[in-house]
Design a protein around this motif. Structure first.
Motif, PDB file in Angstrom:
ATOM      1  N   SER A   1       0.806  -1.222   0.000  1.00 17.22           N
ATOM      2  CA  SER A   1       0.000   0.000   0.000  1.00 17.22           C
ATOM      3  C   SER A   1       0.837   1.269   0.000  1.00 17.22           C
ATOM      4  O   SER A   1       0.356   2.333  -0.399  1.00 17.22           O
ATOM      5  CB  SER A   1      -0.921   0.017   1.221  1.00 17.22           C
ATOM      6  N   GLY A   2       2.093   1.170   0.480  1.00 20.04           N
ATOM      7  CA  GLY A   2       2.925   2.352   0.606  1.00 20.04           C
ATOM      8  C   GLY A   2       2.646   3.156   1.861  1.00 20.04           C
ATOM      9  O   GLY A   2       3.263   4.200   2.082  1.00 20.04           O
ATOM     10  N   VAL A   3       1.744   2.678   2.718  1.00 18.98           N
ATOM     11  CA  VAL A   3       1.406   3.350   3.978  1.00 18.98           C
ATOM     12  C   VAL A   3       2.158   2.653   5.110  1.00 18.98           C
ATOM     13  O   VAL A   3       1.918   1.483   5.387  1.00 18.98           O
ATOM     14  CB  VAL A   3      -0.107   3.297   4.253  1.00 18.98           C
ATOM     15  N   MET A   4       3.087   3.358   5.745  1.00 18.09           N
ATOM     16  CA  MET A   4       3.825   2.771   6.846  1.00 18.09           C
ATOM     17  C   MET A   4       2.941   2.700   8.084  1.00 18.09           C
ATOM     18  O   MET A   4       2.417   3.729   8.541  1.00 18.09           O
ATOM     19  CB  MET A   4       5.086   3.583   7.143  1.00 18.09           C
ATOM     20  N   SER A   5       2.764   1.502   8.619  1.00 23.49           N
ATOM     21  CA  SER A   5       1.917   1.324   9.794  1.00 23.49           C
ATOM     22  C   SER A   5       2.757   1.308  11.064  1.00 23.49           C
ATOM     23  O   SER A   5       3.705   0.537  11.179  1.00 23.49           O
ATOM     24  CB  SER A   5       1.135   0.007   9.677  1.00 23.49           C
ATOM     25  N   PHE A   6       2.382   2.155  12.004  1.00 22.43           N
ATOM     26  CA  PHE A   6       3.012   2.182  13.329  1.00 22.43           C
ATOM     27  C   PHE A   6       2.127   1.491  14.364  1.00 22.43           C
ATOM     28  O   PHE A   6       2.433   1.523  15.551  1.00 22.43           O
ATOM     29  CB  PHE A   6       3.275   3.623  13.758  1.00 22.43           C
ATOM     30  N   GLY A   7       1.036   0.884  13.906  1.00 21.95           N
ATOM     31  CA  GLY A   7       0.069   0.323  14.842  1.00 21.95           C
ATOM     32  C   GLY A   7       0.025  -1.183  14.898  1.00 21.95           C
ATOM     33  O   GLY A   7      -0.735  -1.741  15.690  1.00 21.95           O
ATOM     34  N   HIS A   8       0.826  -1.872  14.074  1.00 18.66           N
ATOM     35  CA  HIS A   8       0.729  -3.326  14.033  1.00 18.66           C
ATOM     36  C   HIS A   8       1.176  -3.998  15.332  1.00 18.66           C
ATOM     37  O   HIS A   8       0.790  -5.129  15.599  1.00 18.66           O
ATOM     38  CB  HIS A   8       1.528  -3.873  12.847  1.00 18.66           C
ATOM     39  N   VAL A   9       1.991  -3.304  16.124  1.00 20.41           N
ATOM     40  CA  VAL A   9       2.361  -3.874  17.425  1.00 20.41           C
ATOM     41  C   VAL A   9       1.121  -4.001  18.313  1.00 20.41           C
ATOM     42  O   VAL A   9       1.065  -4.855  19.197  1.00 20.41           O
ATOM     43  CB  VAL A   9       3.457  -3.019  18.097  1.00 20.41           C
ATOM     44  N   GLY A  10       0.109  -3.174  18.062  1.00 25.80           N
ATOM     45  CA  GLY A  10      -1.160  -3.325  18.782  1.00 25.80           C
ATOM     46  C   GLY A  10      -1.801  -4.668  18.480  1.00 25.80           C
ATOM     47  O   GLY A  10      -2.352  -5.325  19.370  1.00 25.80           O
ATOM     48  N   PHE A  11      -1.756  -5.098  17.210  1.00 25.07           N
ATOM     49  CA  PHE A  11      -2.268  -6.419  16.852  1.00 25.07           C
ATOM     50  C   PHE A  11      -1.438  -7.518  17.527  1.00 25.07           C
ATOM     51  O   PHE A  11      -1.960  -8.547  17.944  1.00 25.07           O
ATOM     52  CB  PHE A  11      -2.227  -6.607  15.340  1.00 25.07           C
ATOM     53  N   MET A  12      -0.138  -7.279  17.604  1.00 21.64           N
ATOM     54  CA  MET A  12       0.744  -8.235  18.284  1.00 21.64           C
ATOM     55  C   MET A  12       0.350  -8.383  19.754  1.00 21.64           C
ATOM     56  O   MET A  12       0.339  -9.492  20.302  1.00 21.64           O
ATOM     57  CB  MET A  12       2.191  -7.761  18.164  1.00 21.64           C
TER      58      MET A  12
ATOM     59  N   LEU B   1      -3.201  -2.885  -5.568  1.00 16.14           N
ATOM     60  CA  LEU B   1      -2.819  -2.043  -4.433  1.00 16.14           C
ATOM     61  C   LEU B   1      -1.445  -1.426  -4.666  1.00 16.14           C
ATOM     62  O   LEU B   1      -1.199  -0.260  -4.318  1.00 16.14           O
ATOM     63  CB  LEU B   1      -2.826  -2.868  -3.146  1.00 16.14           C
ATOM     64  N   GLN B   2      -0.535  -2.184  -5.266  1.00 17.55           N
ATOM     65  CA  GLN B   2       0.780  -1.639  -5.608  1.00 17.55           C
ATOM     66  C   GLN B   2       0.657  -0.521  -6.638  1.00 17.55           C
ATOM     67  O   GLN B   2       1.412   0.458  -6.597  1.00 17.55           O
ATOM     68  CB  GLN B   2       1.670  -2.758  -6.136  1.00 17.55           C
ATOM     69  N   ALA B   3      -0.285  -0.656  -7.561  1.00 19.13           N
ATOM     70  CA  ALA B   3      -0.512   0.413  -8.537  1.00 19.13           C
ATOM     71  C   ALA B   3      -0.954   1.699  -7.848  1.00 19.13           C
ATOM     72  O   ALA B   3      -0.515   2.800  -8.207  1.00 19.13           O
ATOM     73  CB  ALA B   3      -1.560  -0.034  -9.557  1.00 19.13           C
ATOM     74  N   SER B   4      -1.802   1.577  -6.832  1.00 23.83           N
ATOM     75  CA  SER B   4      -2.241   2.763  -6.092  1.00 23.83           C
ATOM     76  C   SER B   4      -1.089   3.353  -5.282  1.00 23.83           C
ATOM     77  O   SER B   4      -1.044   4.566  -5.039  1.00 23.83           O
ATOM     78  CB  SER B   4      -3.411   2.406  -5.166  1.00 23.83           C
ATOM     79  N   ARG B   5      -0.164   2.508  -4.852  1.00 23.24           N
ATOM     80  CA  ARG B   5       1.017   2.987  -4.126  1.00 23.24           C
ATOM     81  C   ARG B   5       1.880   3.870  -5.030  1.00 23.24           C
ATOM     82  O   ARG B   5       2.389   4.903  -4.609  1.00 23.24           O
ATOM     83  CB  ARG B   5       1.834   1.785  -3.648  1.00 23.24           C
ATOM     84  N   GLU B   6       2.010   3.484  -6.283  1.00 24.59           N
ATOM     85  CA  GLU B   6       2.853   4.223  -7.219  1.00 24.59           C
ATOM     86  C   GLU B   6       2.173   5.513  -7.693  1.00 24.59           C
ATOM     87  O   GLU B   6       2.837   6.542  -7.849  1.00 24.59           O
ATOM     88  CB  GLU B   6       3.190   3.337  -8.425  1.00 24.59           C
ATOM     89  N   ASP B   7       0.867   5.452  -7.939  1.00 25.25           N
ATOM     90  CA  ASP B   7       0.141   6.656  -8.398  1.00 25.25           C
ATOM     91  C   ASP B   7      -1.327   6.502  -8.017  1.00 25.25           C
ATOM     92  O   ASP B   7      -2.102   5.855  -8.719  1.00 25.25           O
ATOM     93  CB  ASP B   7       0.291   6.830  -9.910  1.00 25.25           C
ATOM     94  N   TYR B   8      -1.687   7.108  -6.893  1.00 23.06           N
ATOM     95  CA  TYR B   8      -3.032   6.944  -6.349  1.00 23.06           C
ATOM     96  C   TYR B   8      -4.095   7.474  -7.312  1.00 23.06           C
ATOM     97  O   TYR B   8      -5.105   6.816  -7.574  1.00 23.06           O
ATOM     98  CB  TYR B   8      -3.136   7.657  -4.998  1.00 23.06           C
ATOM     99  N   LEU B   9      -3.863   8.659  -7.857  1.00 26.48           N
ATOM    100  CA  LEU B   9      -4.862   9.272  -8.735  1.00 26.48           C
ATOM    101  C   LEU B   9      -5.054   8.464 -10.009  1.00 26.48           C
ATOM    102  O   LEU B   9      -6.185   8.256 -10.471  1.00 26.48           O
ATOM    103  CB  LEU B   9      -4.454  10.706  -9.067  1.00 26.48           C
TER     104      LEU B   9
END
Length: 345
Positions: free
Chosen positions: A59-70, A201-209
């Motif tokens: 997705s290109g979105v860095m998640s800082f919340g996955h430790v919550g799932f852990m 999803l990778q395509a949206s990471r490279e160019d969302y619009l």
């Protein structure tokens, strides 16, 4: 390109990564307890970081919340594996609606599975937020999720014991449990990366619009990756709990988040190979730095607390300057490189 070459290219990377995981596990069998400990923790890190890469890498979105799932996976495992007679004294003030937690018990494999599914349930609840947000806003939202999970775990003392430790978990996590789940998660992450949803999803990471203009339902694919990636994070929490046998709410917060972010950024968050290599490499580096800080390499003279984290942060900054996309960039491990058109003629 022949069919055999196409098939080889499709399976080459996951086979190599699984082989590396198996080799690491085999080597640890002939090592001392310290090597075994570092190996188990490194393989658990592979499970988590691979799951994180499944979402952030595509997705290109860095998640800082996955430790919550852990954390959810770890606490679920604690509720399911702590002996019932011990739980009756540890959780004497459970709300009536949650009283069943003190009476249930399950084997470790079931606890790992339920831990992953519990994390997925939380991801599903928060999925509408991830579908609507993108870029910096989505990253901040994931950090908010981590803070919410930590606050609930630290404050709901009747259920989670707050800052007091969960104790009495059986030591069920072994090298082979960690290696087996790591291999499974690698295969799942690679399969998603090469799937239709993953490619869109990778395509949206490279160019969302451009992706949205092409009719790609970015929100739907991002939600699917978000929920799917939470399951390995829950698995990692279950394995971590089954290895530590005792933990508290502070175990799963900023320090652990920083460690995992360093792993995926150093290795290369756009590459599954980078995620695996980063998890293994940084786990070894952290152990070396810890022993250096404790005086093992300085004649018994301990260094000031925090030196290990300071050096690790400096390494991260150096790598980001020299290789902004991490050591692997967007590359994946290959035994055979594709021949150029000119060489094939």
């Amino acid at each position: 390109m022949t069919n055999s070459t196409r098939i080889r290219g499709l399976f080459e990377t996951p086979v190599l990564l699984v082989a590396i995981v198996g080799l690491v596990a085999l080597v640890a069998l002939f090592g001392d307890p310290t090597i075994t400990r570092v190996t188990v923790q490194a393989l658990i890190a592979v499970v988590f970081v691979t799951g994180l890469s499944l979402f952030s890498g595509n997705s290109g979105v860095m998640s800082f919340g996955h430790v919550g799932f852990m954390a959810i996976g770890a606490y679920t495992t604690a509720y399911l594996t702590i002996p019932v007679n011990l739980k009756s004294s540890m959780f004497s003030d459970l709300p009536e609606s949650l009283g069943f937690l003190a009476t249930i018990h399950a084997p470790f494999p079931i606890a790992v599975l339920v831990g992953g599914l519990s994390a997925a349930a939380l991801a599903l609840v928060t999925a509408p937020i991830m579908a609507r947000l993108g870029g910096l806003q989505a990253g901040i939202a994931t950090l908010a999720l981590l803070v919410i999970v930590f606050t609930v775990l630290n404050s709901w003392t009747d259920v989670t014991r707050g800052s007091s430790s969960m104790i009495g978990l059986p030591k069920a996590t072994t090298i082979w449990w960690a290696a087996g789940i790591a291999a499974l998660v690698i295969v799942i992450a690679w399969a998603y990366k090469k799937s239709r949803s993953g490619l869109q999803l990778q395509a949206s990471r490279e160019d969302y619009l451009a992706a949205t203009a092409s009719g790609i339902a970015v929100g739907r694919h991002r939600v699917f990756a978000w929920v799917l990636s939470s399951i390995p994070a829950g698995f990692a929490g279950a394995l971590y709990a089954g290895y530590l046998t005792t933990f508290n709410s502070r175990t799963f917060f900023l320090s652990l988040t920083f460690s995992f972010i360093v792993m995926i950024v150093l290795g290369g968050y756009l590459s599954l190979s980078g995620a695996v290599i980063g998890a293994l490499g940084v786990s070894v580096l952290q152990e070396i730095l810890r022993r250096f800080q404790d005086g093992a390499f300085t004649g018994g003279n301990s260094l000031p607390a925090g030196i290990a984290d300071l050096i690790l942060a400096a390494v991260l900054l150096f790598v980001l300057v020299k290789a902004p996309l991490g050591l692997m960039g967007t590359r994946e491990l290959r035994l055979f490189r594709k021949r150029s058109i000119g060489s094939a003629l």
